[in-house]
Write a protein that holds these residues in place. Structure first.
Motif, PDB file in Angstrom:
ATOM      1  N   VAL A  58     -13.460  27.667   1.587  1.00 46.62           N
ATOM      2  CA  VAL A  58     -13.450  28.920   0.820  1.00 46.62           C
ATOM      3  C   VAL A  58     -12.063  29.561   0.869  1.00 46.62           C
ATOM      4  CG1 VAL A  58     -14.386  31.265   0.712  1.00 46.62           C
ATOM      5  CG2 VAL A  58     -15.911  29.325   1.169  1.00 46.62           C
ATOM      6  N   VAL A  59     -11.447  29.555   2.052  1.00 48.00           N
ATOM      7  CA  VAL A  59     -10.099  30.127   2.191  1.00 48.00           C
ATOM      8  C   VAL A  59      -9.104  29.403   1.286  1.00 48.00           C
ATOM      9  CG1 VAL A  59      -8.158  30.413   3.801  1.00 48.00           C
ATOM     10  CG2 VAL A  59     -10.484  30.978   4.531  1.00 48.00           C
ATOM     11  N   ALA A  60      -9.314  28.086   1.097  1.00 43.02           N
ATOM     12  CA  ALA A  60      -8.404  27.302   0.267  1.00 43.02           C
ATOM     13  C   ALA A  60      -8.391  27.742  -1.195  1.00 43.02           C
ATOM     14  CB  ALA A  60      -8.785  25.819   0.348  1.00 43.02           C
ATOM     15  N   ILE A  61      -9.425  28.483  -1.613  1.00 37.90           N
ATOM     16  CA  ILE A  61      -9.464  28.984  -2.990  1.00 37.90           C
ATOM     17  C   ILE A  61      -8.332  29.955  -3.225  1.00 37.90           C
ATOM     18  CG2 ILE A  61     -10.818  30.334  -4.653  1.00 37.90           C
ATOM     19  CD1 ILE A  61     -13.346  29.293  -3.275  1.00 37.90           C
ATOM     20  N   TRP A  62      -8.023  30.758  -2.213  1.00 33.48           N
ATOM     21  CA  TRP A  62      -6.960  31.769  -2.348  1.00 33.48           C
ATOM     22  C   TRP A  62      -5.639  31.333  -1.711  1.00 33.48           C
ATOM     23  CZ3 TRP A  62     -11.951  33.162  -0.681  1.00 33.48           C
ATOM     24  CH2 TRP A  62     -12.707  33.841  -1.640  1.00 33.48           C
ATOM     25  N   ALA A  63      -5.680  30.281  -0.878  1.00 31.08           N
ATOM     26  CA  ALA A  63      -4.453  29.868  -0.179  1.00 31.08           C
ATOM     27  C   ALA A  63      -3.474  29.175  -1.120  1.00 31.08           C
ATOM     28  CB  ALA A  63      -4.814  28.950   0.987  1.00 31.08           C
ATOM     29  N   PHE A  99       5.215  39.896  11.318  1.00 31.45           N
ATOM     30  CA  PHE A  99       4.613  40.856  12.244  1.00 31.45           C
ATOM     31  C   PHE A  99       3.314  40.301  12.818  1.00 31.45           C
ATOM     32  CE2 PHE A  99       1.457  44.217  12.915  1.00 31.45           C
ATOM     33  CZ  PHE A  99       2.094  44.969  13.898  1.00 31.45           C
ATOM     34  N   TYR A 100       2.463  39.781  11.947  1.00 31.82           N
ATOM     35  CA  TYR A 100       1.183  39.225  12.402  1.00 31.82           C
ATOM     36  C   TYR A 100       1.390  37.987  13.267  1.00 31.82           C
ATOM     37  CZ  TYR A 100      -0.951  42.389   9.029  1.00 31.82           C
ATOM     38  OH  TYR A 100      -1.354  43.511   8.352  1.00 31.82           O
ATOM     39  N   GLN A 101       2.403  37.192  12.952  1.00 30.79           N
ATOM     40  CA  GLN A 101       2.691  36.005  13.762  1.00 30.79           C
ATOM     41  C   GLN A 101       3.161  36.401  15.161  1.00 30.79           C
ATOM     42  OE1 GLN A 101       5.490  34.113  11.163  1.00 30.79           O
ATOM     43  NE2 GLN A 101       3.928  32.965  10.049  1.00 30.79           N
ATOM     44  N   LEU A 136      -2.068  35.316   4.697  1.00 31.65           N
ATOM     45  CA  LEU A 136      -2.636  35.985   5.859  1.00 31.65           C
ATOM     46  C   LEU A 136      -4.030  35.453   6.179  1.00 31.65           C
ATOM     47  CD1 LEU A 136      -2.457  38.164   8.014  1.00 31.65           C
ATOM     48  CD2 LEU A 136      -3.338  39.808   6.344  1.00 31.65           C
ATOM     49  N   SER A 137      -4.859  35.211   5.150  1.00 28.76           N
ATOM     50  CA  SER A 137      -6.221  34.726   5.389  1.00 28.76           C
ATOM     51  C   SER A 137      -6.203  33.366   6.071  1.00 28.76           C
ATOM     52  CB  SER A 137      -6.988  34.638   4.062  1.00 28.76           C
ATOM     53  OG  SER A 137      -6.327  33.772   3.148  1.00 28.76           O
ATOM     54  N   GLU A 138      -5.318  32.491   5.622  1.00 27.22           N
ATOM     55  CA  GLU A 138      -5.184  31.160   6.220  1.00 27.22           C
ATOM     56  C   GLU A 138      -4.722  31.278   7.665  1.00 27.22           C
ATOM     57  OE1 GLU A 138      -1.648  28.221   5.513  1.00 27.22           O
ATOM     58  OE2 GLU A 138      -3.086  27.961   3.879  1.00 27.22           O
ATOM     59  N   LEU A 165      -6.864  30.222  11.240  1.00 30.33           N
ATOM     60  CA  LEU A 165      -6.284  29.274  12.181  1.00 30.33           C
ATOM     61  C   LEU A 165      -6.090  29.935  13.541  1.00 30.33           C
ATOM     62  CD1 LEU A 165      -5.298  26.434  12.570  1.00 30.33           C
ATOM     63  CD2 LEU A 165      -3.057  27.113  11.690  1.00 30.33           C
ATOM     64  N   LEU A 166      -5.740  31.217  13.548  1.00 32.81           N
ATOM     65  CA  LEU A 166      -5.590  31.949  14.808  1.00 32.81           C
ATOM     66  C   LEU A 166      -6.914  31.998  15.572  1.00 32.81           C
ATOM     67  CD1 LEU A 166      -4.071  33.770  16.796  1.00 32.81           C
ATOM     68  CD2 LEU A 166      -4.612  35.712  15.300  1.00 32.81           C
TER      69      LEU A 166
END
Length: 249
Positions: A244-249, A5-7, A132-134, A138-139
């Motif tokens: 920082v995002v990579a911590i959860w990705a 949906f987000y894509q 979603l955060s990643e 990027l978006l």
């Protein structure tokens, strides 16, 4: 709501930004110099691309190749990444050399190919994202670059004295490249085609490295003012955010 949906929303948003930006320029029929604020935003986006390449795409490719072929001392992912970097560099050098090897009318088409190729790759990177955060970071980076790319392409087409109908057609193709890339990346993710995904991640990492380094420096030269320092810290912030995002990705 799932990532699909987000894509879909992202694809529609990117398409709208590409077309509206070109439409505004076509109406004014003049070059609009980018503001310092927009250049700082593009520097941040370059940092996001750099972080995405180093913290997500390339490590994923290395893990995927490792899972397919087992332990090997040959750096296959890194070689593909370097090859992609050189491809992007070659395409840009070709566009610079075009006036000496061809007519002036060829330049807009070469630039169109380069930008469409990059738009397809960045869209596929967005489509293959697993969190979603990643995807959202990027978006933001893609949107920050998309307006300036659309301006640059439209200006080149106008200077090439192409017909209005042909310019609209080319801009339409360019605007569709990132949504098509998102769809392709999403299919790669859903089909679990590990080898194809590994090749793509490694290749995309190389293109993102180029866009965020040599390409960025070429179009953001501020040797004698403070703007360059501001842009550097903006780029570094983009890299840090992706770390920082990579911590959860």
């Amino acid at each position: 709501m799932n990532l699909a949906f987000y894509q879909t929303i992202a694809a529609l948003l990117i398409f709208a930004i590409s077309t509206v930006t070109a439409y505004v320029l076509l109406r004014k029929k003049q070059s609009i110099s980018p503001s310092e604020r927009s250049q700082v935003g593009e520097a941040f986006a370059s940092g996001v691309f750099l972080g995405t390449a180093l913290f997500h795409l390339l490590p994923d490719a290395m893990r995927q190749f490792g899972g397919i072929y087992g332990f090997t001392s040959y750096p296959l992912a890194e070689v593909i990444c370097a090859a992609a970097f050189l491809v992007m560099l070659f395409l840009e050098r070709l566009s610079i050399a075009a006036p000496h090897i061809n007519t002036r009318q060829s330049i807009p088409y070469i630039l169109t190919f380069i930008l469409c190729f990059h738009a397809l790759i960045e869209g596929a990177a967005l489509g293959i994202g697993v969190t979603l955060s990643e995807m959202m970071m990027l978006l933001i980076a893609i949107i920050a670059h998309k307006a300036s790319e659309s301006y640059a392409l439209c200006i080149a087409l106008l200077r090439g004295q192409l017909s209005r109908t042909r310019i609209i057609a080319i801009i339409g193709v360019f605007a569709l490249m990132t949504p098509i890339g998102i769809a392709c990346g999403s299919m790669l993710q859903s089909d679990n085609n590990a080898l194809t995904a590994a090749w793509f991640n490694a290749f995309a990492a190389g293109t993102f490295l180029y866009i965020s380094t040599l390409h960025h420096v070429h179009f953001h030269e501020h040797a004698e003012d403070k703007q360059g320092i501001v842009e550097f810290f903006s780029l570094a912030l983009g890299v840090g955010v992706m770390g920082v995002v990579a911590i959860w990705a």
